[in-house]
Design an enzyme around this catalytic site. Structure first.
Site, PDB file in Angstrom:
ATOM      1  N   LYS A  55     -11.307  -1.612  -2.557  1.00 26.36           N
ATOM      2  CA  LYS A  55     -12.368  -1.261  -1.712  1.00 26.36           C
ATOM      3  C   LYS A  55     -12.899  -2.269  -0.784  1.00 26.36           C
ATOM      4  CE  LYS A  55     -12.546   2.356  -1.336  1.00 26.36           C
ATOM      5  NZ  LYS A  55     -11.400   2.911  -0.466  1.00 26.36           N
ATOM      6  N   GLY A  57     -10.901  -3.411   2.308  1.00 25.75           N
ATOM      7  CA  GLY A  57     -10.348  -3.404   3.373  1.00 25.75           C
ATOM      8  C   GLY A  57      -8.896  -3.639   3.413  1.00 25.75           C
ATOM      9  N   HIS A 110      -4.020  -5.469  -6.277  1.00 28.65           N
ATOM     10  CA  HIS A 110      -5.445  -5.781  -6.717  1.00 28.65           C
ATOM     11  C   HIS A 110      -5.449  -6.870  -8.037  1.00 28.65           C
ATOM     12  CE1 HIS A 110      -7.097  -3.081  -3.817  1.00 28.65           C
ATOM     13  NE2 HIS A 110      -6.655  -1.796  -4.577  1.00 28.65           N
ATOM     14  N   SER A 140     -18.483   2.056  -1.393  1.00 31.61           N
ATOM     15  CA  SER A 140     -17.230   2.242  -1.108  1.00 31.61           C
ATOM     16  C   SER A 140     -16.417   2.917  -2.184  1.00 31.61           C
ATOM     17  CB  SER A 140     -16.349   1.515  -0.429  1.00 31.61           C
ATOM     18  OG  SER A 140     -15.313   2.034   0.068  1.00 31.61           O
TER      19      SER A 140
END
Length: 303
Positions: A55, A57, A110, A140
């Site tokens: 979360k 971008g 990630h 977010s």
């Protein structure tokens, strides 16, 4: 709102996330074996890896990278879904054969620094790392959890704040992720960007990425990249914003993968006490790192 029963919460979380080598992953889209295999992935010099904490971008930067490498879709990639243009390392839900992809290859992840392919530590390939102010990440992420089709309960805001602060969410601790990558930056060929700077001046961010990956675009191509990568245009592009994915992966009836695209949204939900608690933890964990956080646009950055 009352805090969830701990037993029910643990059961709900165990259905959607698994911990492996210190990191929580989405159970339904990867496995410990798949994650371990990434370490031995063969790297090519032209490879570019987009690395983010969840979360922060990611989808936006996937679009930017794809547009840069395809000169704003001049090579007719506009009909290819974002997740196929820049596939995920640890969540290879489309079963992409990485080895058969032509160079230059683009990837998203990630992962923390220590689970990345080993060859990257010989400064092979390039890494674009995007970070976002953690209060907005928290908000977010909370909305993202509500869209998880495998989460068979509703986690309230207060509970999610506790989970995030303790690193018991997918991707684990934001603080550890940022610290790990910054402290080991000399091991990699890496460009650091911030979500907030991209919001303030997208064109400059595009030019920085172009320079870093060695692609020179003419002014017209840069204009096209910037225009197609604006939040407004991505919001309405189903191939760029993940809305073309089936509800098996994300329950679109409960929200949008691209929500607001603003800086400072945390002020709409965080209480003063929660914000102050966050500031205290941030200072304890991060004050020795040479980074600046933009909590709001038009506000001075703080260390």
């Amino acid at each position: 709102m009352a805090t969830m029963d701990q037993g029910a919460l643990d059961e709900a979380l165990n259905a959607i996330q698994i911990k492996h080598k210190g990191i929580y992953f989405e159970t339904n889209f990867t496995s410990p074996e798949a994650i371990d295999d990434i370490e031995h992935m063969e790297i090519r010099d032209g490879d570019v890896f987009l690395v983010t904490y969840p979360k922060s971008g990611t989808v936006w930067t996937q679009q930017i990278l794809s547009l840069i490498f395809n000169e704003g879709h001049r090579s007719r990639t506009e009909q290819i879904i974002n997740i196929d243009r820049v596939p995920w390392l640890e969540y290879n839900i489309r079963n992409v054969d990485f080895n058969s992809r032509p160079s230059p290859r683009l990837f998203s992840t990630h992962l923390p620094y220590y689970l990345m392919p080993k060859d990257l530590r010989f400064r092979m390939g390039k890494i674009v790392y995007v970070r976002r102010n953690p209060k907005d990440v928290l908000v977010s992420f909370y909305h993202f959890y509500k869209m998880d089709p495998f989460l068979k309960c509703t986690i309230n805001w207060e509970t999610f704040v506790d989970l995030f602060m303790s690193g018991k969410v997918i991707g684990s601790s934001w603080f550890d992720h940022i610290r790990g990558w910054y402290q080991h930056k000399e091991d990699f060929d890496i460009l650091f960007l911030t979500y907030e700077d991209m919001i303030k001046d997208l064109r400059s961010a595009v030019l920085k990425i172009c320079k870093f990956v060695g692609i020179k675009l003419d002014d017209e191509a840069v204009d096209i990249v910037v225009e197609k990568a604006t939040f407004k245009n991505m919001k309405h592009d189903p191939l760029a914003n993940y809305t073309s994915l089936s509800n098996e992966f994300i329950d679109k009836t409960k929200g949008s993968f691209l929500r607001k695209g603003i800086v400072g949204d945390w002020k709409t939900i965080m209480t003063v006490a929660q914000s102050e608690m966050f500031d205290k933890v941030y200072k304890e964990k991060m004050e020795d790192l040479p980074i600046k956080i933009t909590w709001e646009i038009n506000e001075e950055t703080t260390s």
